[in-house]
Design an enzyme around this catalytic site. Sequence first.
Site, PDB file in Angstrom:
ATOM      1  N   LYS A 180       0.881  -1.173   0.000  1.00 50.88           N
ATOM      2  CA  LYS A 180       0.000   0.000   0.000  1.00 50.88           C
ATOM      3  C   LYS A 180       0.911   1.213   0.000  1.00 50.88           C
ATOM      4  CE  LYS A 180      -1.804   3.026   1.982  1.00 50.88           C
ATOM      5  NZ  LYS A 180      -1.645   4.466   1.606  1.00 50.88           N
ATOM      6  N   GLU A 255      10.184   1.899  10.247  1.00 48.56           N
ATOM      7  CA  GLU A 255      11.252   2.862   9.937  1.00 48.56           C
ATOM      8  C   GLU A 255      10.586   4.225  10.000  1.00 48.56           C
ATOM      9  OE1 GLU A 255      13.168   5.434   8.644  1.00 48.56           O
ATOM     10  OE2 GLU A 255      13.219   4.628   6.599  1.00 48.56           O
ATOM     11  N   CYS A 289      13.959  10.918   5.978  1.00 42.05           N
ATOM     12  CA  CYS A 289      13.935  10.551   7.391  1.00 42.05           C
ATOM     13  C   CYS A 289      15.285  10.796   8.046  1.00 42.05           C
ATOM     14  CB  CYS A 289      13.523   9.097   7.534  1.00 42.05           C
ATOM     15  SG  CYS A 289      14.439   8.005   6.456  1.00 42.05           S
ATOM     16  N   GLU A 390       9.958  16.590  14.140  1.00 40.25           N
ATOM     17  CA  GLU A 390      10.374  16.361  12.756  1.00 40.25           C
ATOM     18  C   GLU A 390       9.573  17.275  11.831  1.00 40.25           C
ATOM     19  OE1 GLU A 390      11.427  12.612  10.010  1.00 40.25           O
ATOM     20  OE2 GLU A 390       9.340  12.701  10.602  1.00 40.25           O
TER      21      GLU A 390
END
Length: 498
Positions: A180, A255, A289, A390
């Site tokens: 997905k 992750e 990331c 973040e």
Amino acid sequence: MAVAVKGNTYGLYIDGEYGVPRDAKTLPVINPATGEEWATIVDASAADVDAAVRAAQRAFEGAWGATTPGARARLMHKLADAIEARASELAEIEVRDNGKLLREMGAQLKAIPGWYRYFAGLADKIEGETIPMERPTLFNFTLREPLGVVGFVTPWNSPLLILAFTAAPALAAGNCIVLKPSEFASVSSLEFAKCFEAAGFPKGVFNVVTGSGAVAGDALTRHAGVARIAFTGSAATGARVAAAAAGHYASVGLELGGKSPHIVFADANLDAAIPGLLSGIFAAGGQTCIAGSRALVQREIYDEVQRRLLERTRSIKIGDPFLAETEMGPMANEPQLKKVESYVEVAKSDGARLVTGGGRPSTAALQRGYFFEPTIFADVRNEMRIAREEVFGPILSIIPFSDEAEALRIANDTMYGLGSGIWTSDIGRAIRMARGIKAGTVWVNTYRAISYQMPFGGYKASGIGRENGIEAIRDYTQTKSVWIETEPVAGDPFAIKV
Ligand code: TXE
């Protein structure tokens, strides 16, 4: 040949066929550089996800399950060849999908076949062990078997590279996949499925269901037929995914995000460190990331580093991601642009000093796309939100430090632990810092390097498990212990045999 099956609507890829389910809802696909809709994708339902999982289960119990390790490896090599043959086309689709530079996506697509070849080489080396037991009449061994159907939920920033991290070991170990992809960048994954056909994989080994996280993503992570979920995305969604997987006892690999410290000592070679800092935060517009979003700079060189960073940042060319000279494209989607914009105010109100950037570029040609200037805040304190949360965008926070101990304290004072960088010419210091930093990756005198050979993953809220490297294949197998008594005797039926 394009895989749009109905008008410009891209179908789902289930059991080797592209199709748009009857009465399917759709989602627009927007080119972030122009703001234009260029295609639509299916917003899959839970029933569509179920159909994909069932197709994968059939493949696992049928043709794929019967494939020998050597045959799997040969198919994976053909898959790598097929990716290579379509690399430029796939890279261009990714650029249209997420606005990253063609030079970045081109480099990723060039590297991706390596992942499938590396893990193809491991397909016939997944070995069990014979275990020497205390009782000599026992002959014990272990078998390493595939899990079955694995579900992958991927983000929009590097869809095919991130897929390779998990798909390559999963296939080598003999699993089937339901993917997905992010609703913001799904087309490259649908086109990628064609490479499986070209390579000659049995139907159902690789399936793609597009759609929202709330419906399609949720249905996949909750599906009892999925034995493992590998997820890359935000920490908040990762926690939800892990909870959904726990509901049916699936293993998870996560992750997640980062707030990576990028530390420059006064003894560093600044000619290398300055481009290193820039690559850490402005490559891919900071939408990675591993973005080195906190630059920790030793006080002796604090002013010089600021000056040199500012000089180069002001000359960064923002624009059309397809052009070779462009250095920064747009933010990948509108919500992401809004999120990045909002952090400028957050940083200012917390008292950080804006050095450059901080808004959308004024160039007329860039008004319709989701562009944002490379932005630097100085005199940031690690307690400020801009240093803790973040952003996933081109905003660098510069934080001063005095010595190793302080650098380490600031570096580790974060909920995240994905990447980190150290610039120094002192080898002892490099080793001390590498040992002290709580992050899955430490780059010394380099940054943003990645390989299928090196384990990759996060400490703390940056994730669970490691991708890449030989050991990654273990996550896609389960161990069966076989006990054989070579001289059966009638023992005590009421006592455990220990
Ligand atoms: O992420 P989400 P979004 C971070 C980054 C970014 C933020 C938001 O900080 O600003 O996340 O981005 C699917 N069950 N990263 O909203 O929500 C979703 O459809 C199952 C870091 O895109 O994490 C998509 O396929 N799936 C990052 C994927 O999860 C669900 C890369 C990621 O979406 C779901 C991207 C649910 N309940 C964003 N909800 C990295 N680590 O590289 C959503 N999804």
